[in-house]
Design a protein around this motif. Structure first.
Motif, mmCIF file in Angstrom:
data_model
loop_
_atom_site.group_PDB
_atom_site.id
_atom_site.type_symbol
_atom_site.label_atom_id
_atom_site.label_comp_id
_atom_site.label_asym_id
_atom_site.label_seq_id
_atom_site.Cartn_x
_atom_site.Cartn_y
_atom_site.Cartn_z
ATOM 1 N N ASP A 1 -4.924 3.977 -2.023
ATOM 2 C CA ASP A 1 -4.039 3.383 -3.070
ATOM 3 C C ASP A 1 -4.941 2.807 -4.121
ATOM 4 O O ASP A 1 -5.844 1.997 -3.585
ATOM 5 C CB ASP A 1 -3.176 2.253 -2.581
ATOM 6 C CG ASP A 1 -2.062 1.691 -3.297
ATOM 7 O OD1 ASP A 1 -2.490 1.424 -4.638
ATOM 8 O OD2 ASP A 1 -0.976 1.480 -2.810
ATOM 9 N N ARG B 1 0.924 -1.215 0.005
ATOM 10 C CA ARG B 1 -0.109 -0.053 0.019
ATOM 11 C C ARG B 1 0.945 1.259 -0.100
ATOM 12 O O ARG B 1 1.852 1.395 0.725
ATOM 13 C CB ARG B 1 -0.931 -0.055 1.173
ATOM 14 C CG ARG B 1 -1.731 1.242 1.335
ATOM 15 C CD ARG B 1 -2.470 1.183 2.710
ATOM 16 N NE ARG B 1 -3.485 0.211 2.584
ATOM 17 C CZ ARG B 1 -4.663 0.333 2.302
ATOM 18 N NH1 ARG B 1 -5.043 1.320 1.640
ATOM 19 N NH2 ARG B 1 -5.736 -0.615 2.234
ATOM 20 N N VAL C 1 -4.755 -1.166 -4.101
ATOM 21 C CA VAL C 1 -5.628 -1.842 -3.167
ATOM 22 C C VAL C 1 -7.130 -1.929 -3.224
ATOM 23 O O VAL C 1 -7.704 -2.834 -3.196
ATOM 24 C CB VAL C 1 -5.260 -1.172 -1.635
ATOM 25 C CG1 VAL C 1 -6.065 -1.863 -0.504
ATOM 26 C CG2 VAL C 1 -3.712 -1.305 -1.385
#
Length: 94
Positions: A31, A26, A34
């Motif tokens: 992010d 991350r 993610v």
């Protein structure tokens, strides 16, 4: 849907592996890797749940966490359950 449940399960497991990899790398709160991996897990789970039901009339004890708040920060309130049960965004079925 005519997907073999084992194939759907393999896809779900691969999505979970990708999510773990993205989470471990991350780069900040939002992010995109993610977030993308999170959505891939949810999509793969929905396919698995559907083909499992179609093939065997069975479901899992999980459900996708539906968040109406776009600013969700990933924290779940402590409602007396083990935090590890809620941390994935998948919650036990009710």
């Amino acid at each position: 849907m005519s997907i073999d449940p084992r194939i759907a399960l393999q896809s779900l497991m691969a999505a979970l592996e990708e999510h773990l990899t993205a989470a471990s790398r991350r780069r900040g709160d939002k992010d995109p890797l993610v977030e993308s991996a999170y959505l891939a897990v949810a999509d793969a789970f929905e396919v698995y749940e559907e083909v499992l039901y179609d093939a065997y009339g069975e479901v899992t004890p999980l459900e996708i966490y539906e968040d109406d708040d776009e600013d969700f920060d990933g924290d779940f309130e402590d409602d007396g359950e083990d935090a590890s049960e809620n941390a994935s965004g998948l919650q036990p079925g009710k």
